[in-house]
Design a protein around this motif. Structure first.
Motif, short mmCIF file in Angstrom:
data_model
loop_
_atom_site.label_atom_id
_atom_site.label_comp_id
_atom_site.label_asym_id
_atom_site.label_seq_id
_atom_site.Cartn_x
_atom_site.Cartn_y
_atom_site.Cartn_z
N HIS A 65 36.29 110.76 -39.77
CA HIS A 65 36.83 109.39 -39.22
C HIS A 65 35.82 108.68 -38.17
O HIS A 65 35.82 107.36 -38.47
CB HIS A 65 38.08 110.03 -38.36
CG HIS A 65 39.06 110.43 -39.09
ND1 HIS A 65 40.30 111.22 -38.32
CD2 HIS A 65 39.39 110.51 -40.50
CE1 HIS A 65 41.02 111.72 -39.39
NE2 HIS A 65 40.69 111.32 -40.59
N TYR A 80 31.96 113.10 -48.18
CA TYR A 80 31.59 111.97 -47.29
C TYR A 80 31.25 110.89 -47.88
O TYR A 80 31.61 109.61 -47.78
CB TYR A 80 30.69 112.43 -46.13
CG TYR A 80 30.50 111.34 -45.27
CD1 TYR A 80 31.33 110.22 -44.83
CD2 TYR A 80 29.07 110.70 -45.29
CE1 TYR A 80 30.89 109.25 -43.89
CE2 TYR A 80 28.54 109.29 -45.07
CZ TYR A 80 29.73 108.69 -44.07
OH TYR A 80 29.25 107.51 -43.64
N ASN A 137 37.29 116.78 -40.03
CA ASN A 137 37.99 115.39 -40.39
C ASN A 137 37.75 114.42 -39.15
O ASN A 137 37.45 113.25 -39.39
CB ASN A 137 39.47 115.64 -40.21
CG ASN A 137 40.09 116.26 -41.64
OD1 ASN A 137 39.60 116.00 -42.58
ND2 ASN A 137 41.24 116.82 -41.31
N GLU A 138 37.58 114.93 -37.94
CA GLU A 138 37.02 113.99 -36.77
C GLU A 138 35.89 113.33 -37.04
O GLU A 138 35.71 112.10 -36.65
CB GLU A 138 37.38 114.61 -35.62
CG GLU A 138 38.61 115.46 -34.85
CD GLU A 138 38.84 116.39 -35.59
OE1 GLU A 138 40.04 116.99 -35.63
OE2 GLU A 138 38.10 116.89 -36.57
N LEU A 158 33.39 107.20 -40.96
CA LEU A 158 33.84 106.04 -41.88
C LEU A 158 34.26 104.77 -41.05
O LEU A 158 34.28 103.75 -41.56
CB LEU A 158 35.21 106.72 -42.60
CG LEU A 158 34.80 107.67 -43.50
CD1 LEU A 158 35.98 108.44 -44.06
CD2 LEU A 158 33.90 107.19 -44.71
N SER A 159 34.83 105.03 -39.82
CA SER A 159 34.98 103.70 -39.03
C SER A 159 34.09 103.16 -38.51
O SER A 159 34.11 101.90 -38.55
CB SER A 159 35.79 104.30 -37.71
OG SER A 159 35.03 104.90 -36.91
#
Length: 472
Positions: A107, A162, A103-104, A110-111
């Motif tokens: 994140h 993703y 997940n990290e 995506l950020s």
């Protein structure tokens, strides 16, 4: 000159200039080599002011191994962002592979997508190395000849997740943003909307097209070119997906390779490009350069791409400063002035490209999904196809011109829209452009009609079907 989108190659910070930006160390930083962040924002704003969208290559397929300025051992371990062991090292790129199952990591990436859209107002991305992300073996040495290749244990479903998330996020942040997948495998569903069960990319790069052209030019004499094979390779895609077609890639415009014009003309580029210097090698190169680009653009599956400068046959490659050239900026440029010099043959190529792009834009040609085969003659090397109201006829024969060459069609009237043999494009004005062309029956009124055309060697003509009163 008619193009509506500017694509920037990988510009996030990277430690080695020779990687051309594809070994990224600073995912949230524009490279200081090219200017300041504010200057990048100015570039995007000025392009927007000219009515152009701006997209950038985003590299989420791997990261540089560097540990001081990169993510290599960000927390003292390699596996915070990347897979452990051999799975985390790319066998061909000497880089680390992201673990899309964490997940990290999702994140972080995506950020990064959101950052470039919001902070710099980019209009979308070309996702680099998509094939490498899709498959655990990175698609290396694989031909992808069966649908079984797309749906087995080799597919990284974390990566497909993703992609779906990234494309969904892009549309939420900027509804009209564009996402393009650099994929050579042809994964089904890649360029299909998420609502239809796809991964949400707007386009897939037609990577086989430039490879096909270079292979054809390098390995086969002009007399061996097969027009049916050309048409198949340019139109080989699923009807429900859009692709970006292009005649040559950025790799062929960088040092170490050759552009199409270089392969066609070679050293004559340096000595015989004035209009008052006749040269048969240059004549061949200019003629093929025009028809290769025309057939690539007009069969494109939704979008057409050109590496800047290649539209007018730029005589130099791009070479960024590196140890091998003593850190020189000499070839890190484009000589724009030669395209506008009326005494040089580059001017002909540039004028042709502008007219070709204008024709495509004016008639929204690439929004017509179907490219319909009409006829081919292998010995004559003549190919014809329809797209919407337009008929495209190519004579690839290196020496043979044809008089009253018959193209089998239904009854109709046609006018010429574009002609590669026009004198303003370096041709010989052998085709009469200002008269209408009518199909003629081969026998009785109900027999097969043919459109009779004069087709000079190594030329192409675009005709538009027009309505006319019918006699009853």
């Amino acid at each position: 000159n008619g193009y509506n989108t500017l694509q920037l190659m990988a510009i996030p910070e990277h430690p080695y200039y020779g990687s051309f930006g594809y070994h990224v160390s600073g995912f949230f930083a524009p490279s200081s080599r090219f200017g300041t962040p504010d200057e990048l924002k100015q570039l995007v704003d000025e392009a927007h002011g000219m009515g152009m969208a701006v997209i950038m290559d985003i590299v989420h397929s791997h990261a540089v191994k560097n540990e001081v300025e990169g993510l290599g051992k960000y927390d003292g371990t390699r596996y915070q962002f990347f897979h452990e062991g051999g799975k985390g090292e790319h066998p061909a790129w000497d880089s680390y592979c992201f673990n899309y199952g964490k997940n990290e990591v999702l994140h972080f990436l995506l950020s990064n997508v959101r950052f470039w859209l919001e902070e710099f107002r980019f209009d979308g991305f070309r996702f680099d190395g998509v094939t490498s992300m899709l498959y655990f073996d990175h698609g290396l040495g694989k031909a992808f000849t069966s649908y079984d290749d797309y749906f087995d244990a080799n597919v990284d479903t974390d990566a497909t997740t993703y992609f779906t998330l990234a494309n969904k996020l892009m549309k939420q942040v900027k509804p009209h943003s564009v996402s393009i997948a650099e994929d050579m495998s042809g994964m089904p569903g890649l360029a299909v909307p998420i609502s239809h069960g796809g991964m949400g990319f707007d386009y897939r790069m037609a990577m086989g097209v430039p490879d096909y052209w270079i292979k054809l030019i390098k390995e086969k004499r002009d007399e061996e070119w097969q027009v049916g094979d050309i048409f198949y390779n340019l139109t080989s895609k699923r009807l429900d997906e859009k692709v970006v077609s292009y005649a040559e890639s950025h790799d062929q415009a960088l040092v170490g390779d050759k552009t199409i014009i270089f392969r066609l003309i070679d050293k004559e580029m340096y000595f015989n490009m004035r209009k008052d210097q006749p040269n048969l090698i240059v004549d061949r190169g200019i003629a093929l350069h025009k028809i290769i680009r025309l057939i690539t653009a007009t069969t494109a599956g939704g979008a057409y791409l050109n590496f800047m400068g290649n539209e007018f046959g730029h005589p130099e490659w791009i070479d960024f400063p590196r140890e091998g050239n003593n850190w020189s900026y000499k070839h890190c440029r484009r000589l724009w002035s030669i395209a506008d010099d009326p005494e040089l043959k580059y001017h002909w190529l540039y004028d042709f490209d502008k007219e070709m792009i204008r024709f495509i834009n004016d008639h929204k040609l690439l929004t017509v999904p179907s490219v319909d085969f009409v006829s081919e003659n292998i010995p004559d090397k003549v190919l014809a196809y329809h797209r919407g109201l337009f008929l495209f006829v190519f004579n690839f024969h290196p020496t043979q011109s044809f008089t009253d060459y018959g193209i089998p069609l239904g009854p109709g009237k046609y006018t010429i829209e574009l002609n590669t043999d026009s004198g303003k494009f370096g041709g010989y004005d052998r085709i009469q452009e200002d008269i209408p062309y009518y199909t003629l029956p081969s026998g009785g009124l109900n027999s097969q009609h043919y459109l009779k055309l004069y087709l000079p060697a190594r030329t192409a003509v675009v005709l538009k079907r027009v309505d006319f009163p019918k006699v009853r």
